[in-house]
Each structure stands twice: as structure tokens, then as C-alpha cells.
Design a protein around this motif. Structure first.
Motif, short mmCIF file in Angstrom:
data_model
loop_
_atom_site.label_atom_id
_atom_site.label_comp_id
_atom_site.label_asym_id
_atom_site.label_seq_id
_atom_site.Cartn_x
_atom_site.Cartn_y
_atom_site.Cartn_z
N VAL A 150 0.85 -1.20 0.00
CA VAL A 150 0.00 0.00 0.00
C VAL A 150 0.88 1.25 0.00
CG1 VAL A 150 -1.85 1.25 1.18
CG2 VAL A 150 -1.81 -1.25 1.26
N SER A 170 12.32 1.14 7.26
CA SER A 170 13.36 0.73 8.21
C SER A 170 14.71 0.69 7.51
CB SER A 170 13.02 -0.64 8.80
OG SER A 170 12.84 -1.58 7.75
N ARG A 174 16.50 1.09 2.17
CA ARG A 174 15.11 0.92 1.72
C ARG A 174 14.55 2.27 1.24
NH1 ARG A 174 12.60 -3.53 2.72
NH2 ARG A 174 10.54 -2.88 3.40
N TYR A 189 12.45 5.13 10.22
CA TYR A 189 11.69 5.14 11.48
C TYR A 189 12.40 4.40 12.60
CZ TYR A 189 9.90 0.34 10.60
OH TYR A 189 9.79 -1.01 10.38
N ILE A 260 -10.24 3.91 7.19
CA ILE A 260 -10.34 3.45 5.80
C ILE A 260 -10.64 1.96 5.80
CG2 ILE A 260 -9.07 3.13 3.63
CD1 ILE A 260 -9.54 6.09 4.27
N PHE A 262 -11.18 -0.26 2.61
CA PHE A 262 -11.36 -0.34 1.16
C PHE A 262 -12.27 -1.50 0.77
CE2 PHE A 262 -9.63 -1.62 -3.11
CZ PHE A 262 -10.25 -0.59 -3.80
N ARG A 315 5.76 -6.51 -2.94
CA ARG A 315 4.93 -7.69 -2.69
C ARG A 315 5.68 -9.02 -2.66
NH1 ARG A 315 2.05 -6.07 0.13
NH2 ARG A 315 -0.04 -5.32 -0.16
#
Ligand code: NAP
Length: 320
Positions: A150, A170, A174, A189, A260, A262, A315
Motif C-alpha cells: 500500500v 526501516s 530501503r 523510522y 479506511i 477499502f 509484494r
């Protein structure tokens, strides 16, 4: 059919693999022979938190494949059609029976492997930003969990809409991988103060919108990063624990908090049209979804463990 299932909540170790009866084909059912299963963040959240509605319970929101059979009242699909399919469970199997309104045509020019990644990630990101977010060009959007399915969808869609996109992940490596997708500012983070960095980036104003895909203990810093009257989109809890908002926290900034869901909109013609547009953009390469790794469905425990612990970029897919 071969399928993966569980009977109680828990970690990947609750997942079993073996033979189950084929799903029934009701009057409005599209039965899909699954080619690719996309492991969605919600599949993990369900496995951990949501008591199984049936026993055994075949998990999984999303897959793509070929229509094997249709019920008597199905009008939009025929045997042999290529489809992306959603339901609240059932994708982790050779056969996925979905209501017709949760099947979406796969056009020529895109393979089923890539198509299997599209509906939930891109649709959720799109609805969070536009339908329920009204993002405007020039606004600043903070995506917590930008390297996931997402998150990468949101980064691309927000950047194309003219927003300034801040994303968290992280590690610097990345974040560097997200930059080509439209990321303007990356925050690690694990080592940086998200609120402080957002204040720096926005000249002290705070961000206009937060897309929270991680939930959990990180929520407080996201609230701190938001400007007064900003929008906080509550979407996911990839961190594994569920956040709560208290009274003063909400009114202090006059925050607009949107939950949310969806899946609640996925049966509508609005979403069907939106997904057709998003799918054509993925087919043309305008939007992208990297696939980090593929597993056979028989290795469902390893696949779920990798999604939970391996920090995949984009994914992870399974093949029945
Ligand atoms: N409400 C809805 O309609 C809806 C729809 C779709 C998905 N969701 C939810 O949204 C979440 C994300 O889904 P997804 O499919 O994108 O999952 P995903 O592909 O597994 O990605 C999850 C991301 O969360 C990040 N993350 C994990 N812990 C974090 C933390 N403590 N702080 C910041 N980021 C953290 C990870 O970043 P790193 O790997 O860089 O650590 C990872 O990129 C899931 O919880 C899912 O259930 C909700």
C-alpha cells in the motif's frame, strides 16, 4: 483442492497446507483457478487478530487467475477469462470462489503475476488519498510504511497528484529504493524522530495528511507530525499492535481522523472503474509494484514469515 488454512489465531506456525474440499459455486459466484496469490498486509493482521469465522479457515484477500466456472446469474465473466479476485478470505488455495462483484477483468498487456498485486494496495492507497482524503497539489503527505504494497502505491499516486511525499521505512537503503517511485523525503523510522523530521521538512507547519499503515506505538509521532486540522487516515497496523486515540489528542489539533476500509467499497462500480484505470496504468508501466519473492503455496509458513520479518520491498507472491 490444495489450500492453506488455520483454525486458531497466531503466528505463521498456525498455518497448515493440504487438501480441502473445492469451494461451492453459488448463483453469483466466479470460481477462479488461482495462478498467483498476493500476500496482503491484512492477511497477516487477520491471522494474528481476527478469530477465524470457519474451521478450517482459508485465509487470503487477493489472487489472480483464470475463471474455471461461473454461477447461473453471473453476467460479466465466462470460463477462461483472466481475472483479479478479492474476498475477505479464501485466496490461499488452488480455487478461489468470489462473488462476481469482487472479480475484476485483467486486460491484455499485463500478466497475471503482476495483476495479482493490484486491487487492494493500489485501490486502498487511491481511496485514502482521493475519495476519503481530498489530497490537493502542493500538500504534504506522510506515508508511514512506504516500502510495503500500500505504501509504494501511495507514494506513486501522491507524487503524481502533485503532493510532496514523505515516507518512512526501516533503513536508508530501503528509503533509497523508494525514491524512484516519487518519494521526496525519506525518514528511517528505526533511528530518526518522525515528528521532528516532518517539522524540519514543512518549515514547522506539520504535514497535511498522514497515511498510517503501521499503527501501533508509532502512532503518537504521526499525530505530532500532523498540522492542526490535518487529516489522519487510519489504514493499517503492520507493526502488529492496534493504536488508540484519546479525546484531548483529537481535539487539540482538531484532527480529522478517517477510518479506511477499502474492502467495504470493492463491490461498487466506482471501485471497478477505478481499478480498471489503475490496472491500465500498471500495464503501461506508469505505476509499478515490485515483487520481492515468490514461494510455492506449500511453503505458506515460510512465505508469511518472510512477509512479517524479512522486510520485503513491495509484494511477496505464492503459486499454488
Ligand atoms: N484499511 C484498509 O482498507 C486496508 C487495506 C489494505 C491494507 N491495510 C493494512 O495496511 C497495512 C499495510 O498493508 P500492506 O499490504 O502495505 O503491508 P506490507 O506490504 O506488509 O507493508 C507493511 C509496511 O509496514 C512497515 N512497518 C512495519 N512496522 C512498522 C513500524 N513499526 N513503523 C513504521 N512502519 C512499519 C514496513 O516497513 P519496513 O519493512 O520498512 O520496516 C512495511 O513496509 C496492513 O496492516 C494492512 O492490514 C488496510
Amino acid at each position: 483442492m490444495k489450500a492453506a488454512w488455520y483454525t486458531e489465531n497466531g503466528g505463521p506456525e498456525v498455518l497448515e497446507y493440504g487438501d480441502l474440499p473445492d469451494p461451492e459455486v453459488g448463483a453469483k459466484t466466479v470460481l477462479v483457478r488461482v495462478e498467483w496469490i498476493s500476500i496482503e498486509g491484512g492477511d497477516l493482521l487477520n491471522r494474528i487478530h481476527v478469530p477465524p469465522r470457519t474451521k478450517p479457515f482459508v485465509p487470503g484477500y487477493q489472487a489472480a487467475g483464470i475463471v474455471e466456472a461461473v454461477g447461473a446469474e453471473v453476467s460479466r465473466f465466462a470460463v477462461g477469462d483472466r481475472v483479479m479476485a478479492f474476498d475477505w478470505n479464501g485466496s490461499h488455495a488452488e480455487l478461489f470462489a468470489v462473488p462476481e462483484h469482487y472479480a475484476y477483468a485483467v486486460p491484455d498487456g499485463i500478466d497475471l503475476r503482476l495483476a495479482s498485486t493490484i486491487p487492494v494496495p493500489f485501490g486502498t492507497a487511491h481511496d485514502s488519498l482521493f475519495e476519503y482524503g481530498d489530497v490537493a497539489p502542493g500538500e504534504t503527505v506522510l506515508v508511514q510504511g512506504a516500502a510495503g504494497g500500500v505504501g509504494l502505491s501511495a507514494v506513486q499516486l501522491a507524487a503524481k497528484a502533485g503532493a510532496t511525499v514523505i515516507g518512512t521505512a526501516s533503513g536508508k537503503d530501503r528509503l533509497a529504493r523508494i525514491e524512484p517511485f516519487g518519494l521526496h523525503h525519506g525518514i528511517d523510522y528505526t533511528s530518526e524522530d518522525i515528528a521532528e523530521r516532518c517539522r524540519e521538512i514543512t518549515g514547522g507547519k506539520g504535514v497535511d495528511m498522514v497515511l498510517d499503515l503501521a499503527g501501533g506505538r508509532g502512532k503518537d509521532k504521526l499525530v505530532e507530525a500532523l498540522r492542526p486540522h490535518g487529516r489522519y487516515q487510519v489504514i493499517g497496523a503492520a507493526e502488529g499492535t492496534l493504536p488508540t486515540f484519546n479525546f484531548f489528542e483529537l481535539i487539540r489539533k482538531a484532527m480529522r481522523v478517517n477510518g479506511i476500509s477499502f474492502g467495504r467499497d470493492m463491490h461498487t462500480t466506482r471501485v471497478r472503474d477505478m481499478l480498471a484505470d489503475l490496472t491500465s496504468k500498471v500495464a503501461s508501466g506508469e505505476l509499478q509494484m515490485p515483487v520481492e519473492r515468490e514461494f510455492p503455496l506449500s511453503q505458506v509458513r515460510e512465505a508469511h514469515t518472510f512477509v512479517a520479518e524479512g522486510h520485503p520491498f513491495g509484494r511477496v507472491l505464492m503459486k499454488p
